[in-house]
Enzyme design. Structure first.
Site, PDB file in Angstrom:
ATOM      1  N   SER B  12      -0.671   2.785  10.546  1.00 24.54           N
ATOM      2  CA  SER B  12      -1.592   2.525   8.892  1.00 24.54           C
ATOM      3  C   SER B  12      -2.835   3.628   9.343  1.00 24.54           C
ATOM      4  O   SER B  12      -2.252   4.752   9.683  1.00 24.54           O
ATOM      5  CB  SER B  12      -1.954   1.214   8.812  1.00 24.54           C
ATOM      6  OG  SER B  12      -2.718   1.031   7.285  1.00 24.54           O
ATOM      7  N   HIS B  38       1.957   3.030   6.208  1.00 23.18           N
ATOM      8  CA  HIS B  38       1.216   3.082   4.796  1.00 23.18           C
ATOM      9  C   HIS B  38       0.676   3.797   4.353  1.00 23.18           C
ATOM     10  O   HIS B  38      -0.634   4.827   4.287  1.00 23.18           O
ATOM     11  CB  HIS B  38       0.213   2.327   4.608  1.00 23.18           C
ATOM     12  CG  HIS B  38       0.213   0.688   5.862  1.00 23.18           C
ATOM     13  ND1 HIS B  38      -0.787   0.225   6.283  1.00 23.18           N
ATOM     14  CD2 HIS B  38       1.439  -0.015   5.644  1.00 23.18           C
ATOM     15  CE1 HIS B  38       0.077  -1.175   6.618  1.00 23.18           C
ATOM     16  NE2 HIS B  38       1.208  -1.292   6.632  1.00 23.18           N
ATOM     17  N   ASP B 131      -0.623  -5.953   9.332  1.00 22.53           N
ATOM     18  CA  ASP B 131       0.964  -5.437   9.111  1.00 22.53           C
ATOM     19  C   ASP B 131       1.545  -5.315  10.387  1.00 22.53           C
ATOM     20  O   ASP B 131       1.065  -4.549  11.234  1.00 22.53           O
ATOM     21  CB  ASP B 131       1.240  -4.254   7.840  1.00 22.53           C
ATOM     22  CG  ASP B 131       2.596  -4.181   7.826  1.00 22.53           C
ATOM     23  OD1 ASP B 131       3.148  -5.332   7.700  1.00 22.53           O
ATOM     24  OD2 ASP B 131       2.537  -3.300   7.218  1.00 22.53           O
TER      25      ASP B 131
END
Lengths: 131, 190
Positions: B12, B38, B131
């Site tokens: 991310s 992301h 995540d």
């Protein structure tokens, strides 16, 4: 070719430092001292790499990004967060997709310029046909 | 895919430069790489193109229905979740955000089954949130090898930390050593 950078920081010394660094690399810098000033610049057409301070009075960096997204002002920009803190807070949740990078102050001029040049390269690439 | 080797990467914030640094060190390898970063649909194609300038393997946005090929890097497009049917066929799906994001690495990793052929490797790199943690636990359970980036080399240590805290990570490594570990695991020491 887009070479535009915006520094959004309530600390005038940080803005001045970024100004000197950008000038040395022939980058076109726009300064904003607050979230609302940043939004105003975006509404007036700024598109480029945005260096966004997190801790600002009244409207912090996360609130400013949320406002960008809600007002349709995110597209065409790349956001790099600037902070004096080691780790971001939970207000970032849900905004990960809009934040490309995160730099902890103080940063070195070389580190900042390397990042800016790479993100400008990405920004100057066509967005593709499924955008 | 030839060997059946598959590497799935969760990443991310700080990801674009971290991926650039990682893939700059990797020679062409006999594995398919799937990256779940992301990102928004406005950025995915640009990130793929940027990575293609430094990676030794071709980089494309993953397309619905395509089968993964070895020696290629696939970036999950923004605005969808990406599942891998039979560990090789891409399925892009709508649906609610998971861990506040879409694409979510947990969705991709949890879609994987025990590999019938080749090695399965899961990696969690820099990023805010958690995540990839459940996905790494799952990959470990189905017999895959798991790696998390260390704190010092992470731009943000949220995701790698959450992955490591599951107890299902085999290697916690600085970014500079992850490429070497991948070559070792894929039996190509360069």
């Amino acid at each position: 070719m887009n070479r535009r950078i915006m520094i959004v920081d309530d600390n005038e010394y940080v803005r001045a430092s970024v100004d000197i660094i950008c000038e040395s690399a022939q980058l076109e810098l726009t300064s904003a001292a607050s979230g609302p000033e940043c939004l105003k610049q975006l509404e007036e057409g700024f598109r480029g790499v945005i260096l966004m301070d997190i801790m600002m009075p009244d409207m912090d960096g996360w609130d400013t990004i949320r406002a960008m997204v809600e007002r349709g002002l995110y597209q065409g920009n790349i956001i790099v967060m600037l902070t004096g803190m080691g780790e971001p807070d939970s207000k970032m949740e849900g905004l990960q997709e809009y934040v490309s990078d995160y730099m902890t102050k103080p940063f070195s001029p070389d580190e900042l310029l390397d990042s800016l040049e790479y993100y400008l390269t990405l920004l100057n690439t066509p967005a593709g046909d499924h955008e | 895919m030839n060997s059946g080797n598959l590497v799935v990467i969760a990443v991310s914030t700080g990801g674009p430069l971290t991926l650039k640094a990682l893939f700059k060190e990797l020679p062409p390898l006999d594995a398919a790489f799937v990256i779940v970063l992301h990102i928004t649909p406005q950025m995915d194609y640009r990130i793929a193109n940027g990575l293609a300038t430094t990676a030794s393997m071709p980089v494309t946005l993953a397309e619905d229905g395509e089968c993964l090929k070895s020696g290629r890097i696939y970036l999950a497009p923004g605005g969808f979740h990406l599942k891998l049917e039979g560990n090789r066929r891409v399925a892009l799906c709508d649906g609610a955000r998971v861990n506040y994001v879409q694409p979510a690495a947990d969705v991709t990793m949890l879609s994987l089954g025990r590999p019938l052929k080749g090695k399965l490797i899961g990696i969690v790199l820099t990023g805010m949130g958690r995540d990839g943690a459940e996905g790494i636990r799952h990959i470990h359970q189905v017999g895959g090898v798991t790696i998390a980036q260390d704190q010092h080399s992470s731009t943000i240590y949220g995701m790698p930390k959450a992955a490591a805290q599951t107890g299902a990570v085999d290697y916690v490594l600085p970014l500079k050593k992850i490429a070497g570990k991948l070559m070792e695991l894929l039996d190509q020491t360069g």
